[in-house]
Motif scaffolding. Structure first.
Motif, PDB file in Angstrom:
ATOM      1  N   GLU A  93       1.011  -1.276   0.000  1.00 12.25           N
ATOM      2  CA  GLU A  93       0.334  -0.157  -0.110  1.00 12.25           C
ATOM      3  C   GLU A  93       1.023   1.335  -0.011  1.00 12.25           C
ATOM      4  O   GLU A  93       2.150   1.608   1.203  1.00 12.25           O
ATOM      5  N   ARG A  94       0.595   2.167  -0.861  1.00  9.12           N
ATOM      6  CA  ARG A  94       1.424   3.525  -1.189  1.00  9.12           C
ATOM      7  C   ARG A  94       0.772   4.550  -0.359  1.00  9.12           C
ATOM      8  O   ARG A  94      -0.535   4.505  -0.572  1.00  9.12           O
ATOM      9  N   PHE A  95       1.308   5.077   1.430  1.00  2.00           N
ATOM     10  CA  PHE A  95       0.752   6.575   1.614  1.00  2.00           C
ATOM     11  C   PHE A  95       1.770   7.551   2.005  1.00  2.00           C
ATOM     12  O   PHE A  95       1.955   6.909   1.396  1.00  2.00           O
ATOM     13  N   TRP A  96       1.212   8.446   2.214  1.00  2.00           N
ATOM     14  CA  TRP A  96       1.716   9.769   2.528  1.00  2.00           C
ATOM     15  C   TRP A  96       2.008   9.964   3.932  1.00  2.00           C
ATOM     16  O   TRP A  96       1.370   9.569   4.440  1.00  2.00           O
ATOM     17  N   ASP A  97       3.310   9.490   4.470  1.00  2.00           N
ATOM     18  CA  ASP A  97       4.101  10.090   6.013  1.00  2.00           C
ATOM     19  C   ASP A  97       3.718  11.616   6.049  1.00  2.00           C
ATOM     20  O   ASP A  97       4.206  11.708   7.377  1.00  2.00           O
ATOM     21  N   GLY A  98       3.773  12.067   5.101  1.00  2.00           N
ATOM     22  CA  GLY A  98       3.217  13.302   6.072  1.00  2.00           C
ATOM     23  C   GLY A  98       5.615  14.320   4.866  1.00  2.00           C
ATOM     24  O   GLY A  98       4.864  15.654   4.967  1.00  2.00           O
ATOM     25  N   TRP A  99       5.949  13.378   5.066  1.00  2.00           N
ATOM     26  CA  TRP A  99       7.016  14.128   4.236  1.00  2.00           C
ATOM     27  C   TRP A  99       7.466  13.604   2.564  1.00  2.00           C
ATOM     28  O   TRP A  99       7.497  13.974   1.658  1.00  2.00           O
ATOM     29  N   GLY A 100       6.488  12.624   2.632  1.00  2.00           N
ATOM     30  CA  GLY A 100       6.844  11.963   1.105  1.00  2.00           C
ATOM     31  C   GLY A 100       6.131  10.448   0.735  1.00  2.00           C
ATOM     32  O   GLY A 100       5.479  10.295   2.166  1.00  2.00           O
ATOM     33  N   TRP A 101       6.145  10.311  -0.611  1.00  2.00           N
ATOM     34  CA  TRP A 101       4.657   8.986  -0.266  1.00  2.00           C
ATOM     35  C   TRP A 101       5.720   7.810   0.133  1.00  2.00           C
ATOM     36  O   TRP A 101       6.867   7.767  -0.096  1.00  2.00           O
ATOM     37  N   ARG A 102       5.531   6.844   0.344  1.00  2.00           N
ATOM     38  CA  ARG A 102       5.909   5.511   0.775  1.00  2.00           C
ATOM     39  C   ARG A 102       5.089   4.363   0.609  1.00  2.00           C
ATOM     40  O   ARG A 102       3.956   5.083   0.675  1.00  2.00           O
ATOM     41  N   ILE A 103       6.046   3.259   0.792  1.00  2.00           N
ATOM     42  CA  ILE A 103       5.385   1.949   0.445  1.00  2.00           C
ATOM     43  C   ILE A 103       5.177   1.132   1.529  1.00  2.00           C
ATOM     44  O   ILE A 103       6.411   0.599   2.370  1.00  2.00           O
ATOM     45  N   ARG A 104       4.045   0.334   2.359  1.00  2.00           N
ATOM     46  CA  ARG A 104       3.898  -0.676   3.058  1.00  2.00           C
ATOM     47  C   ARG A 104       3.319  -1.472   3.052  1.00  2.00           C
ATOM     48  O   ARG A 104       2.676  -1.533   2.678  1.00  2.00           O
ATOM     49  N   ARG A 105       3.753  -2.500   3.762  1.00  2.00           N
ATOM     50  CA  ARG A 105       2.573  -3.488   3.835  1.00  2.00           C
ATOM     51  C   ARG A 105       1.846  -4.103   4.518  1.00  2.00           C
ATOM     52  O   ARG A 105       1.819  -3.934   5.937  1.00  2.00           O
ATOM     53  N   VAL A 106       0.844  -4.950   4.220  1.00  2.00           N
ATOM     54  CA  VAL A 106      -0.724  -4.000   5.054  1.00  2.00           C
ATOM     55  C   VAL A 106      -1.018  -5.546   4.809  1.00  2.00           C
ATOM     56  O   VAL A 106      -1.456  -6.074   3.569  1.00  2.00           O
TER      57      VAL A 106
END
Length: 98
Positions: free
Chosen positions: A81-94
Motif C-alpha cells: 500500500e502506498r501512503f503519505w507520511d507527511g514528508w513523502g510517499w512511502r510503501i508499506r505492507r498491510v
C-alpha cells in the motif's frame, strides 16, 4: 488412508504366509515343553492382529464417519500500500483479511 492400511495389511499377511512356507521344520514335530501349544497360540494371536487391522477400516455397518467440522479462519493476504507520511510517499505492507 484406508487404502494405505489395507495395502500394508495385505503386505504383512503376504510376508507372514511366505515366511511360514519358507521356514519348514527338518524334524517331525514333538509335543514336548508346550512348543506346539505356543505355536498355535502365537498363530491365533497373529491372525487376530492382522484380521483386526484389516477389519478396522473406520466404517461400521450402517454408520458413516465423514470429515469433522473444519474451522476456516479469515482469508488473509499481504498487500502493498502506498501512503503519505507527511514528508513523502512511502510503501508499506498491510495484512488484509475478509
Amino acid at each position: 488412508m484406508t487404502k494405505l492400511i489395507k495395502t500394508l495389511t495385505a503386505i504383512a499377511a503376504a510376508g507372514a504366509l511366505s515366511a511360514a512356507v519358507l521356514v519348514t521344520p527338518t524334524e517331525p514335530a514333538q509335543a514336548r515343553g508346550g512348543a506346539v501349544a505356543a505355536g498355535i497360540i502365537g498363530g491365533l494371536a497373529a491372525g487376530a492382529i492382522i484380521g483386526g487391522a484389516a477389519a478396522n477400516s473406520g466404517y461400521g455397518p450402517g454408520y458413516y464417519y465423514g470429515p469433522g467440522p473444519v474451522y476456516y479462519g479469515p482469508h488473509c493476504w499481504w498487500h502493498r500500500e502506498r501512503f503519505w507520511d507527511g514528508w513523502g510517499w512511502r510503501i508499506r505492507r498491510v495484512r488484509v483479511c475478509n
